[in-house]
Every structure is written in C-alpha cells, then in structure tokens.
Design a protein around this motif. Structure first.
Motif, PDB file in Angstrom:
ATOM      1  N   ALA A 180       0.826  -1.214   0.000  1.00 32.03           N
ATOM      2  CA  ALA A 180       0.000   0.000   0.000  1.00 32.03           C
ATOM      3  C   ALA A 180       0.856   1.258   0.000  1.00 32.03           C
ATOM      4  N   LEU A 181       1.907   1.270   0.791  1.00 33.03           N
ATOM      5  CA  LEU A 181       2.797   2.434   0.839  1.00 33.03           C
ATOM      6  C   LEU A 181       3.484   2.648  -0.510  1.00 33.03           C
ATOM      7  N   LYS A 182       3.875   1.568  -1.169  1.00 30.14           N
ATOM      8  CA  LYS A 182       4.497   1.694  -2.487  1.00 30.14           C
ATOM      9  C   LYS A 182       3.524   2.286  -3.512  1.00 30.14           C
ATOM     10  N   GLN A 187       6.751  10.326  -1.566  1.00 34.86           N
ATOM     11  CA  GLN A 187       8.190  10.362  -1.751  1.00 34.86           C
ATOM     12  C   GLN A 187       8.876  10.579  -0.402  1.00 34.86           C
ATOM     13  N   PRO A 188      10.147  10.177  -0.260  1.00 39.80           N
ATOM     14  CA  PRO A 188      10.865  10.414   1.000  1.00 39.80           C
ATOM     15  C   PRO A 188      10.735  11.874   1.438  1.00 39.80           C
ATOM     16  N   GLY A 189      10.413  12.067   2.711  1.00 40.82           N
ATOM     17  CA  GLY A 189      10.211  13.408   3.243  1.00 40.82           C
ATOM     18  C   GLY A 189       8.770  13.853   3.266  1.00 40.82           C
ATOM     19  N   ASP A 190       7.891  13.166   2.530  1.00 39.76           N
ATOM     20  CA  ASP A 190       6.467  13.486   2.526  1.00 39.76           C
ATOM     21  C   ASP A 190       5.800  13.009   3.816  1.00 39.76           C
ATOM     22  N   PHE A 191       4.708  13.681   4.176  1.00 40.14           N
ATOM     23  CA  PHE A 191       3.911  13.243   5.320  1.00 40.14           C
ATOM     24  C   PHE A 191       2.905  12.185   4.880  1.00 40.14           C
ATOM     25  N   VAL A 192       2.816  11.134   5.694  1.00 46.68           N
ATOM     26  CA  VAL A 192       1.852  10.060   5.470  1.00 46.68           C
ATOM     27  C   VAL A 192       1.072   9.862   6.762  1.00 46.68           C
ATOM     28  N   LEU A 204       2.988  -1.927  11.935  1.00 41.17           N
ATOM     29  CA  LEU A 204       3.970  -2.294  10.906  1.00 41.17           C
ATOM     30  C   LEU A 204       4.096  -1.180   9.871  1.00 41.17           C
ATOM     31  N   ALA A 205       2.955  -0.567   9.522  1.00 40.87           N
ATOM     32  CA  ALA A 205       2.968   0.518   8.542  1.00 40.87           C
ATOM     33  C   ALA A 205       3.788   1.704   9.040  1.00 40.87           C
ATOM     34  N   VAL A 206       3.669   2.034  10.315  1.00 34.84           N
ATOM     35  CA  VAL A 206       4.431   3.165  10.870  1.00 34.84           C
ATOM     36  C   VAL A 206       5.931   2.927  10.699  1.00 34.84           C
ATOM     37  N   GLN A 207       6.395   1.721  11.026  1.00 31.39           N
ATOM     38  CA  GLN A 207       7.822   1.419  10.934  1.00 31.39           C
ATOM     39  C   GLN A 207       8.313   1.392   9.486  1.00 31.39           C
TER      40      GLN A 207
END
Length: 379
Positions: A180-182, A187-192, A204-207
């Motif tokens: 799902a994250l992929k 992008q790196p640095g973005d807020f999720v 697991l998603a947080v890590q």
C-alpha cells in the motif's frame, strides 16, 4: 528436525498420521475449537510444512464471523494465513523440481495460498486478485494447525535473522501495508497519515513508512497507544477518542494538516489501516494537493461508500482513491529483508492454541496492541 509435543514429530523424525488444528466450529460467531485431523501427504508440486507459529489477523475474524460478504465459511474450516515452519516432505517429484528449497528450510505461508500464475492479475504482479486464487484459511486449510500443505512455488523463504514468531505477521500484515505504501506515490520526506497506527497492520505501517521508506508519519489511534506509536517512529500522534462528532472530524482534519510542513499543506497519502467507515470518511480531509487515499482495512458489515468523496473536491485537488490488496511474492521477500536488517520489528504477544477464541474477542473490542501470534506447540 524440531519436534512438536502432542502429535508432532517423534524422536526418529517420522511424520505423524494425525495432528492438532484449530477450526471455526460455529461460523458466523466468534468460536474456535482444537481438534485432531489427518496429516496430509504432499502431491506433485507440493510440500508439507511443519508449522510452529501462526499470526492472527483481522481478516481471520471477518472470515470466521462471515462479516465480509464472502460466501459463508464452512463449519470445520481451519483458519489462519500467517504461518511459519519448516519443510518436512516434498511431493512425488521430489525436491529436484524446486531447486531453491530443501527439507528443513524455514518458509512462510501467506493469505494467498496459491495462484494460477497465468491470468492477467498474476501476470501483472497482483497475486491476490488471481482469478483462481486459493486463500489460506478460507475453503483452503489454513495455518492454525501443526502441519499444512503448500505449493512449493509459492512459499516465502524466512531469513535466518528473523525469529519465526516475528516473521509470521509480516506474511500478511507486513506485506499488505508495504504494498500500500508503495502504491501511494509518496516520496521520501512526505507526510503520510496512518489511521489505526497502533494496531496489527498500523504498527507495521508506521515502521515501514518511516524507517524503511523515509516518510514522515502521523499516527491516529486511541490515546493509550500514543507512546507505543511514537516509539515506532511516528512524529505526531492524534487521539481519535478526542474527536467524536462530525464537527470534531473537521477539527481533526485542521489539526492534522497543521502538523504537516510546509504548514497546512496536508499529507501526501493516507493509508487507512483501520477497518472503520469513520476512518475512511475522515481520511480525504487530511490530504494535500495531489494526495492519495489508499484503502487497506476492510470494514465489516454492509458496504458503505467513502464519505466525502465528491467529484468536485477530487477534481479541484486532483486527489486519488485507490485500493491495495495484499502484496505479491517479491514484496513479501522485501519486507522480510527489512526485518532481517532491523528496519521493522513485529510487536507480538504469544498465545497457546486454546486462547484463540479469547484473542478474537479482544480483537472485536479493539483491545489488542501490535499483533498476536499462536504458538502451535502449545495447546
């Protein structure tokens, strides 16, 4: 070869004729029973795996209680789809047809127990949508048992660095949130933003999001989970219990956006790990321009559209709503490699087989933190 007490391998390494399994004895309700069943023999292309651990997933709860709108679960179904164990036998063709595997190897069995490999979803790397998919624990014997058959071509190798009880939840929960994250486009640095951040999927998603993919994580869950979620790498945490009304939901959106940088621009993605219609109704409001809502958690009961998904709002901000099923074979291997490197560590509570009904009851009350794993050597 490791021996199991109570119907496991005996001291000379022979495979028992019977073994212990946990079945859904009253589908439609939370109810499980330990029983003794025949140990199967592997056919062509199959292996027999002596399981030691199986994770417990909310999808198991949905299948047991007939809450997903699937065909009704059969009475006596062996549930479970996050199993880890060692190969103890190959089918008639022997190990020579599966050069990468040998007896004694530790392997994992996932939500998708097997695929055809030739339909369009399979050819697109979307294994879970195979037109002939076999789902572990749903009309296919699952992993809440001491021995199980599996296609040799579809099991996942478990790295030596990852203990079996920590590997088990990664085979569904871990690979699901990673996929799902992929797909989110962040992008790196973005807020999720991760609603349900302290649960089995969410923790697991947080890590993976923060430590593995370089995202900045905002977690949402009940207040008692705040310290836990922040310890996993979330920068910001919001207690959902403080936002109970529709007006509160608007305030939550304002607060979440205020936590993003540049201030107020909103999140690049929301990964909804909570199986909650309310979580979906809130999620679109967290997004900034071009953001993506990724649907992961499946609410039980009658289907409800995503709240607030007005065409005008989607068009004005070019927002996306996408679904993401469990990941494919390659993504499962990648998640386990993350675990081997220490990027992600499952937080588990080990329970014996007899505790599974109680675990499901706690799951329904949303009392679980992290993941529960069943120790199949203990009744």
């Amino acid at each position: 070869m490791t021996s199991l007490p109570q119907n496991g391998h005996n001291h000379n390494g022979t495979i028992p004729s019977h073994h212990k399994a946990i079945v859904y004895d009253n589908p439609g309700h939370i109810s499980t029973a330990i029983t003794t069943i025949d140990t199967p023999k592997p056919g062509v292309g199959e292996i027999l795996v002596q399981l030691t651990h199986s994770g417990v997933c909310s999808s198991d709860h949905g299948i047991m209680t007939n809450s997903f709108g699937f065909p009704p679960t059969a009475e006596g179904q062996v549930g479970g789809h996050e199993g880890v164990g060692r190969i103890v036998a190959f089918g008639p063709a022997g190990a020579e047809d599966v050069k990468s595997l040998k007896e004694g190897d530790r392997v994992g069995i996932k939500w998708v127990a097997g695929i055809c490999g030739t339909c369009l979803p399979c050819l697109s790397g979307r294994d879970a949508l195979c037109q002939s998919v076999k789902i572990s624990g749903f009309y296919t014997p699952g992993t809440f048992q001491q021995y199980v058959l599996a296609p040799a071509s579809y099991v996942t190798p478990i790295p030596d660095e990852v203990p079996s009880e920590l590997a088990a939840p990664l085979l569904c929960g871990g690979v699901t949130v990673y996929a799902a994250l992929k797909k989110s486009g962040a992008q790196p640095g973005d807020f999720v933003v991760i609603p349900g951040a302290g649960g089995g999927l969410g923790h697991l998603a947080v890590q993976i999001a923060g430590r593995g993919m370089g995202f900045r994580v905002i977690g949402i869950d009940s207040g008692p989970k705040e310290a836990f979620v922040k310890s996993l790498g979330a920068e910001v945490f919001f207690d959902i219990n403080k936002y109970n009304t529709n007006e509160d939901w608007t305030k939550l959106a304002v607060d979440v956006k205020a936590a993003t940088r540049p201030r107020g621009t909103g999140a690049a993605a929301v990964i909804v790990c909570a199986g909650s219609n309310a979580a979906y109704a809130q999620a679109l409001q967290f997004l900034g321009f071009g953001g993506t809502l990724v649907c992961v958690g499946i609410p039980e009961g009658k289907g409800v559209p995503v709240g607030g998904a007005f065409p005008g709002a989607l068009i004005a901000q070019e927002l996306r709503i996408i679904g993401s099923a469990v990941g494919n074979r390659k993504e499962a291997i990648e998640v386990l490699e993350m675990a081997a490197r220490g990027v992600v560590k499952t937080h588990v509570t080990l329970e014996p087989m007899s505790k599974l009904t109680e675990v499901f009851e706690k799951m329904e009350r949303m009392e679980l933190q992290g993941r529960v794993v069943i120790d199949l050597a203990r009744e």
